[in-house]
Design a protein around this motif. Structure first.
Motif, PDB file in Angstrom:
ATOM      1  N   LEU A 203      -5.337  23.373  71.428  1.00 30.99           N
ATOM      2  CA  LEU A 203      -5.622  23.239  72.851  1.00 30.99           C
ATOM      3  C   LEU A 203      -4.334  23.168  73.667  1.00 30.99           C
ATOM      4  N   GLU A 204      -3.383  22.342  73.248  1.00 35.20           N
ATOM      5  CA  GLU A 204      -2.086  22.209  73.916  1.00 35.20           C
ATOM      6  C   GLU A 204      -1.014  22.087  72.854  1.00 35.20           C
ATOM      7  N   GLU A 205       0.196  22.582  73.159  1.00 35.75           N
ATOM      8  CA  GLU A 205       1.302  22.476  72.216  1.00 35.75           C
ATOM      9  C   GLU A 205       2.506  21.815  72.875  1.00 35.75           C
ATOM     10  N   TYR A 206       3.264  21.072  72.072  1.00 34.18           N
ATOM     11  CA  TYR A 206       4.447  20.349  72.547  1.00 34.18           C
ATOM     12  C   TYR A 206       5.566  20.505  71.528  1.00 34.18           C
ATOM     13  N   ASN A 207       6.816  20.422  72.010  1.00 28.45           N
ATOM     14  CA  ASN A 207       7.977  20.351  71.127  1.00 28.45           C
ATOM     15  C   ASN A 207       8.433  18.908  71.073  1.00 28.45           C
ATOM     16  N   ALA A 208       8.562  18.371  69.869  1.00 24.82           N
ATOM     17  CA  ALA A 208       8.970  16.976  69.699  1.00 24.82           C
ATOM     18  C   ALA A 208      10.209  16.919  68.822  1.00 24.82           C
ATOM     19  N   GLY A 209      11.086  15.972  69.122  1.00 25.97           N
ATOM     20  CA  GLY A 209      12.223  15.726  68.255  1.00 25.97           C
ATOM     21  C   GLY A 209      11.767  14.913  67.054  1.00 25.97           C
ATOM     22  N   ILE A 210      12.548  14.950  65.975  1.00 24.09           N
ATOM     23  CA  ILE A 210      12.210  14.200  64.766  1.00 24.09           C
ATOM     24  C   ILE A 210      13.383  13.275  64.442  1.00 24.09           C
ATOM     25  N   VAL A 211      13.091  12.024  64.122  1.00 21.48           N
ATOM     26  CA  VAL A 211      14.137  11.085  63.710  1.00 21.48           C
ATOM     27  C   VAL A 211      14.371  11.295  62.219  1.00 21.48           C
ATOM     28  N   LEU A 212      15.581  11.781  61.859  1.00 20.79           N
ATOM     29  CA  LEU A 212      15.903  12.121  60.471  1.00 20.79           C
ATOM     30  C   LEU A 212      17.170  11.412  60.016  1.00 20.79           C
ATOM     31  N   THR A 213      17.351  11.327  58.702  1.00 22.73           N
ATOM     32  CA  THR A 213      18.603  10.830  58.135  1.00 22.73           C
ATOM     33  C   THR A 213      19.494  12.024  57.806  1.00 22.73           C
ATOM     34  N   GLY A 214      20.702  11.772  57.374  1.00 27.21           N
ATOM     35  CA  GLY A 214      21.673  12.836  57.106  1.00 27.21           C
ATOM     36  C   GLY A 214      21.240  13.829  56.048  1.00 27.21           C
ATOM     37  N   THR A 215      20.690  13.340  54.938  1.00 28.47           N
ATOM     38  CA  THR A 215      20.311  14.265  53.871  1.00 28.47           C
ATOM     39  C   THR A 215      19.040  15.033  54.231  1.00 28.47           C
ATOM     40  N   GLU A 216      18.203  14.468  55.108  1.00 31.19           N
ATOM     41  CA  GLU A 216      16.981  15.171  55.515  1.00 31.19           C
ATOM     42  C   GLU A 216      17.305  16.409  56.334  1.00 31.19           C
ATOM     43  N   ILE A 217      18.230  16.300  57.274  1.00 33.16           N
ATOM     44  CA  ILE A 217      18.573  17.456  58.100  1.00 33.16           C
ATOM     45  C   ILE A 217      19.232  18.538  57.255  1.00 33.16           C
ATOM     46  N   LYS A 218      19.995  18.141  56.249  1.00 34.20           N
ATOM     47  CA  LYS A 218      20.619  19.129  55.366  1.00 34.20           C
ATOM     48  C   LYS A 218      19.560  19.879  54.561  1.00 34.20           C
ATOM     49  N   SER A 219      18.529  19.177  54.106  1.00 33.43           N
ATOM     50  CA  SER A 219      17.445  19.830  53.369  1.00 33.43           C
ATOM     51  C   SER A 219      16.654  20.764  54.273  1.00 33.43           C
ATOM     52  N   ILE A 220      16.427  20.368  55.536  1.00 37.70           N
ATOM     53  CA  ILE A 220      15.708  21.236  56.473  1.00 37.70           C
ATOM     54  C   ILE A 220      16.520  22.498  56.752  1.00 37.70           C
ATOM     55  N   ARG A 221      17.821  22.352  56.932  1.00 40.94           N
ATOM     56  CA  ARG A 221      18.676  23.530  57.169  1.00 40.94           C
ATOM     57  C   ARG A 221      18.648  24.477  55.976  1.00 40.94           C
ATOM     58  N   ALA A 222      18.400  23.933  54.779  1.00 39.22           N
ATOM     59  CA  ALA A 222      18.281  24.770  53.576  1.00 39.22           C
ATOM     60  C   ALA A 222      16.865  25.320  53.427  1.00 39.22           C
ATOM     61  N   GLY A 223      15.939  24.922  54.323  1.00 35.59           N
ATOM     62  CA  GLY A 223      14.569  25.423  54.275  1.00 35.59           C
ATOM     63  C   GLY A 223      13.694  24.717  53.262  1.00 35.59           C
ATOM     64  N   LYS A 224      14.079  23.531  52.838  1.00 36.38           N
ATOM     65  CA  LYS A 224      13.361  22.805  51.790  1.00 36.38           C
ATOM     66  C   LYS A 224      12.410  21.761  52.377  1.00 36.38           C
ATOM     67  N   ALA A 225      11.478  22.212  53.208  1.00 36.47           N
ATOM     68  CA  ALA A 225      10.497  21.294  53.803  1.00 36.47           C
ATOM     69  C   ALA A 225       9.132  21.957  53.807  1.00 36.47           C
ATOM     70  N   SER A 226       8.094  21.126  53.878  1.00 27.21           N
ATOM     71  CA  SER A 226       6.728  21.631  53.881  1.00 27.21           C
ATOM     72  C   SER A 226       5.866  20.778  54.802  1.00 27.21           C
ATOM     73  N   LEU A 227       4.973  21.436  55.546  1.00 24.10           N
ATOM     74  CA  LEU A 227       4.069  20.743  56.454  1.00 24.10           C
ATOM     75  C   LEU A 227       2.636  20.701  55.928  1.00 24.10           C
ATOM     76  N   VAL A 228       2.427  21.087  54.680  1.00 22.96           N
ATOM     77  CA  VAL A 228       1.088  21.110  54.102  1.00 22.96           C
ATOM     78  C   VAL A 228       0.536  19.684  54.050  1.00 22.96           C
ATOM     79  N   ASP A 229      -0.707  19.512  54.493  1.00 23.96           N
ATOM     80  CA  ASP A 229      -1.402  18.219  54.501  1.00 23.96           C
ATOM     81  C   ASP A 229      -0.726  17.161  55.367  1.00 23.96           C
ATOM     82  N   SER A 230       0.060  17.565  56.345  1.00 25.30           N
ATOM     83  CA  SER A 230       0.683  16.575  57.223  1.00 25.30           C
ATOM     84  C   SER A 230      -0.120  16.438  58.510  1.00 25.30           C
ATOM     85  N   TYR A 231      -0.030  15.277  59.116  1.00 26.23           N
ATOM     86  CA  TYR A 231      -0.731  15.018  60.366  1.00 26.23           C
ATOM     87  C   TYR A 231       0.046  13.980  61.166  1.00 26.23           C
ATOM     88  N   CYS A 232      -0.294  13.845  62.444  1.00 22.44           N
ATOM     89  CA  CYS A 232       0.374  12.896  63.328  1.00 22.44           C
ATOM     90  C   CYS A 232      -0.598  11.799  63.726  1.00 22.44           C
TER      91      CYS A 232
END
Length: 149
Positions: free
Chosen positions: A19-48
């Motif tokens: 219905l509506e979409e938003y861009n949100a920032g994510i609070v991450l630690t140092g190793t998390e952002i490095k893993s995301i930059r490497a493409g090692k993340a998944s949104l399967v079964d995630s919810y807010c």
């Protein structure tokens, strides 16, 4: 720089009507952002969900950073999402009133290199809506094949 990471939740568009979409920032630690930059993340079964007026994402998997030592992060921890106060109040009201849900759609890096999450206020699709979506997708594929011949 920021356009090379694009992690999508393909299942969300099948299960939900956005219905509506938003861009949100994510609070991450140092190793998390490095893993995301490497493409090692998944949104399967995630919810807010909301907790004490703050928006959190649960079930998002960010793989451990292979070069991280004991500073490495927990893969499936809950992460806080950052939105403006006005957006948070609006989303929380809609989720409580009308039984809608908030689903993560994709994770990307913006032009400054910050990780952002595209979230959608969504309504669950019924079984017949899902079948209709599949029919439309198949018809589009058939038309594209016919046009290429």
């Amino acid at each position: 720089m920021g356009n090379d990471v694009n992690i999508r939740n393909r299942r969300a568009s099948f299960d939900y009507e956005f219905l509506e979409e938003y861009n949100a920032g994510i609070v991450l630690t140092g190793t998390e952002i490095k893993s995301i930059r490497a493409g090692k993340a998944s949104l399967v079964d995630s919810y807010c969900y909301f907790h004490r007026g703050e928006l959190w994402v649960k079930g998002m998997n960010i793989s451990e950073y292979k070069l991280g030592t004991y500073y490495n992060h927990e893969e499936r921890r809950e992460r806080k999402l950052l939105l403006t106060h006005k957006e948070l109040v609006k989303l929380e009201r809609k989720v409580k009133e009308s039984g809608l849900t908030i689903v993560p759609v994709r994770v990307f890096l913006n032009e400054k290199g910050y990780a952002k999450m595209r979230i959608a206020l969504a309504k669950g699709k019924k079984e017949y809506d899902k079948r209709e979506t599949l029919k439309l997708k198949d018809a589009k594929k058939d038309m594209d094949r016919a046009m290429k011949r």
